[in-house]
Motif scaffolding. Sequence first.
Motif, PDB file in Angstrom:
ATOM      1  N   ASP A 624       0.818  -1.217   0.000  1.00  0.00           N
ATOM      2  CA  ASP A 624       0.000   0.000   0.000  1.00  0.00           C
ATOM      3  C   ASP A 624       0.852   1.268   0.000  1.00  0.00           C
ATOM      4  N   LYS A 625       1.921   1.283   0.790  1.00  0.00           N
ATOM      5  CA  LYS A 625       2.748   2.495   0.867  1.00  0.00           C
ATOM      6  C   LYS A 625       3.455   2.758  -0.456  1.00  0.00           C
ATOM      7  N   LEU A 626       3.915   1.678  -1.127  1.00  0.00           N
ATOM      8  CA  LEU A 626       4.559   1.863  -2.428  1.00  0.00           C
ATOM      9  C   LEU A 626       3.536   2.323  -3.463  1.00  0.00           C
ATOM     10  N   GLY A 628       0.953   4.177  -2.860  1.00  0.00           N
ATOM     11  CA  GLY A 628       0.741   5.596  -2.613  1.00  0.00           C
ATOM     12  C   GLY A 628       1.837   6.457  -3.210  1.00  0.00           C
ATOM     13  N   LEU A 629       3.080   5.974  -3.138  1.00  0.00           N
ATOM     14  CA  LEU A 629       4.197   6.711  -3.748  1.00  0.00           C
ATOM     15  C   LEU A 629       4.018   6.838  -5.258  1.00  0.00           C
ATOM     16  N   ARG A 632       1.558   9.454  -6.336  1.00  0.00           N
ATOM     17  CA  ARG A 632       2.130  10.805  -6.264  1.00  0.00           C
ATOM     18  C   ARG A 632       3.052  11.078  -7.444  1.00  0.00           C
ATOM     19  N   GLU A 650      11.902   6.824   1.323  1.00  0.00           N
ATOM     20  CA  GLU A 650      10.634   6.197   1.690  1.00  0.00           C
ATOM     21  C   GLU A 650      10.608   4.724   1.286  1.00  0.00           C
ATOM     22  N   SER A 653      12.509   2.790   3.819  1.00  0.00           N
ATOM     23  CA  SER A 653      11.690   2.559   5.018  1.00  0.00           C
ATOM     24  C   SER A 653      10.717   1.399   4.801  1.00  0.00           C
ATOM     25  N   ILE A 654      10.151   1.298   3.589  1.00  0.00           N
ATOM     26  CA  ILE A 654       9.244   0.189   3.288  1.00  0.00           C
ATOM     27  C   ILE A 654       9.982  -1.144   3.375  1.00  0.00           C
ATOM     28  N   GLU A 657      10.521  -2.107   7.022  1.00  0.00           N
ATOM     29  CA  GLU A 657       9.283  -2.601   7.628  1.00  0.00           C
ATOM     30  C   GLU A 657       8.978  -4.029   7.181  1.00  0.00           C
TER      31      GLU A 657
END
Length: 674
Positions: A624-626, A628-629, A632, A650, A653-654, A657
């Motif tokens: 999900d975080k990737l 979102g990147l 953008r 970022e 960081s993913i 995690e």
Amino acid sequence: MCLCRVLFVFLILYDIFGWSAATETWRPMHLYVDGNARKHRAVGDGGLRFEPAPYNKKLELNGVGKIHCKVAGGVAPAVQWFMNDADALPEGVSTANGTLLIAEAKRDHAGQYTCRATEGETTISAKITLDVVVSPRVLEPTAGQQVHVRVGEDVTLNCRAIGDPSPTIHWDRNSTILSTQNDDVQLEGGANETTARIMVWNNGTLQIRNVTEDDAYHYGCTAGSIAGLSRAELELVVHNGNYFPPQESGGVAGKAVLVSISVAGAYMLLVLALMVYCRRRRLQRRQRGEKLELEMVEGREKLVEEGEKKIQNGGPHNGRLLPNERDSGADNSEVSLMSRASKKSGQYEHLSVPKSLITEQITLGRGEFGEVMLAKIDLLQVKKLRNKDEGETEPQILPILVKALTTKDECQLSEFRRQLDLFSRVRHDNMSRLIGLCNESEPHYMLLEHTDWGDLKTFLIATRTVEENEEYTARVGQSHALPQSQNTIPPLGNLHRVVLAQQLAGALNKIAAKRLTHRDVSARNCLITSQLQLKLSFPALTRGPNSHEYHKLHDQVIPLRWLPQETVMEGDYSTKSDVYMFAATIWEIYTKAELPFAKLNDNSVLERIKSGTLDWTVPGSMPDKLAGLLKRCWNKSPTDRPHFIDLFNEITSIIDEMKMDSISQHSNDIEEDK
């Protein structure tokens, strides 16, 4: 009479030596003789020497090769090749003008060869080693092999592969590559070597200790080198208790072999029929072309004769160029101007590499400047030419990408110089190195580092299963059907894919830090190594296997489906347009190299870009975080897109995690087992 004789002698001396008025000194001139059209070297040219020295070479079995032996100094030295020190050359090996020619490499052609140059009493020698290499091939496991083991026992799975150079071996389990990023997997030499349950040894052996029922998977062994890839798969069957099933009869296996042989035979017949058909078509085209060329030559000769007659009669020649008036165009071409300008300024002198060092050229397709080829080069010889001899003696054969410059268009020449500047100024572990520039003669060659496993797009396509290929074809249409690789590669794991995104972001961040742009970021322009490391390159095969991914707009060939609106409509390339293309490339990694917006033709894509209605869909398998990147990065406004340094941090960081989640999950599994 005496004065005339003195004047005559003076003129002869003037012709031979010449007079330099600027320095008021005599300067010696080069003398030329006919004979073999060879120039006599000036006094002071030095003794005999090799320029460059012959170097060791590796040839594929049954391949063709050349080894050059170029001698400088002296007047007309005799150059000869020998097997070992003075033995005759083996059958199938010959020489021509100092070049060793191998028509078809055999095992007995391997060995030591000597190049000897002789002039008068002076003799120099150079020795090289010729190796005959073999493409990688997996010997064990065999196709369809099954290994049976009981719960609680240890099992050893062997992977034996042959090839020269020795191939790199990777194991995968249920199509997921086994590495230290997987739970309870350790490589030889690791800190937990003695306690790890699953060990991957350097000799290609996979050892599983205390086997459980969860270990029952399909295991694949992939062997890869610069010569290609080979893969074989086995099935591990785990039994609970003492029961072992009886061995299957050979009936089913025999039928499978018979079917395979029949299919292979039909395929060979089809290939032969296509070869005969293509050869006949080529012959017909050649005959038509020769006939047309003959008619054109006869027409030109007729026009020239008519022009000469009119000139002899005092009439005009109607603006036609006679033979002595024609401009060859070679000396006045833009390429020649660039060659003279670059040599005069010395701008690229430090990059100069002789074409004689390039071997085993294979044409991949055509790019924006000219042909794009895959070849090999000995990096040791390049270092010696640049006076960077580090005491190494073994050849360092490196695969390279060769981009030829044959265009005369000023815009394309400018783009060639831009790419040359990009790879010469930016050095990064995840970018192809610029090996050099061949600019001593036309066409010029840009030499970029290549990898043993080739481009990322081909690798991603090879990870598709047959079912995935069929689903993709059914979804987007038969026109986008892609050939299924003969050696299917296991797909990248979740962590591997994010790591590739991190590596690409790191390379592009380095480019942005130099205030440069790439302008064609995509899977086809990325490379992958056997260690699954990404390298950003620039083949840009606009005419060839990837031509359908480019579109001609306003006399420019662009990667339409990868570009943002401001670049397509206004030609505005920037770091933010590279950010947009970076996101498209990560989308390719997660879709296994699908064509973006494959259901739309180029005109429909262009219209949606103009209207601002072209929207990307994030793959469901992406974190999900990737995701979102990426959204953008695809923002319509360039100023709202992130910077590469932020993307890199970022994504890092993913990854952290994901590693922590993996460790936590592994700990929970251990607790549950207790």
